[in-house]
Design a protein around this motif. Structure first.
Motif, PDB file in Angstrom:
ATOM      1  N   ARG A  25       0.865  -1.183   0.000  1.00 40.20           N
ATOM      2  CA  ARG A  25       0.000   0.000   0.000  1.00 40.20           C
ATOM      3  C   ARG A  25       0.899   1.230   0.000  1.00 40.20           C
ATOM      4  O   ARG A  25       1.793   1.351   0.833  1.00 40.20           O
ATOM      5  CB  ARG A  25      -0.899   0.014   1.231  1.00 40.20           C
ATOM      6  N   THR A  54       0.836   5.510  -0.065  1.00 36.07           N
ATOM      7  CA  THR A  54      -0.034   6.645   0.227  1.00 36.07           C
ATOM      8  C   THR A  54       0.600   7.928  -0.283  1.00 36.07           C
ATOM      9  O   THR A  54       1.608   8.387   0.251  1.00 36.07           O
ATOM     10  CB  THR A  54      -0.320   6.746   1.738  1.00 36.07           C
ATOM     11  N   ASP A  67      -4.560   6.735  -2.362  1.00 31.98           N
ATOM     12  CA  ASP A  67      -4.119   5.425  -1.886  1.00 31.98           C
ATOM     13  C   ASP A  67      -3.939   4.488  -3.077  1.00 31.98           C
ATOM     14  O   ASP A  67      -4.811   4.411  -3.948  1.00 31.98           O
ATOM     15  CB  ASP A  67      -5.195   4.879  -0.931  1.00 31.98           C
TER      16      ASP A  67
END
Length: 98
Positions: free
Chosen positions: A39, A41, A46
């Motif tokens: 993931r 950011t 996102d």
């Protein structure tokens, strides 16, 4: 928030996901997901990279369509550059307004 899915056909999806995460990890928060993905950011946007056996799935969720398009371009161009030798291409679905 608009969401878009991208796919890159490859049998090396974990390697490409890790390479992208490592590349951007010097500049933005990056973490591993429970299923072996990553993931990323980018401020309010996102990105989740989910490796599968025969492709890399990319999910982008952004605050607006402009941010969505910008991150699609950044992630897509980096992946295609990293996978140039293997002719890696990223295709994006039409964004949804989730």
């Amino acid at each position: 928030m608009p969401t878009s899915l991208g796919r890159a056909a490859t049998d090396a999806a974990p390697r490409y996901a890790k390479q992208v995460a490592s590349h951007f990890g010097r500049k933005i928060p990056v973490g591993e997901t429970p299923d072996g993905g990553h993931r990323l950011t980018f401020q309010a946007t996102d990105v989740v990279l989910q490796p599968a056996d025969d492709h890399l799935l990319i999910r982008v969720t952004a605050p607006d369509a402009s941010a969505l398009t910008a991150i699609q371009d950044v992630i897509g161009s980096h992946l295609e550059r990293f996978g140039r030798r293997n002719e890696l291409t990223v295709t994006w679905d039409e964004p949804s307004a989730d």
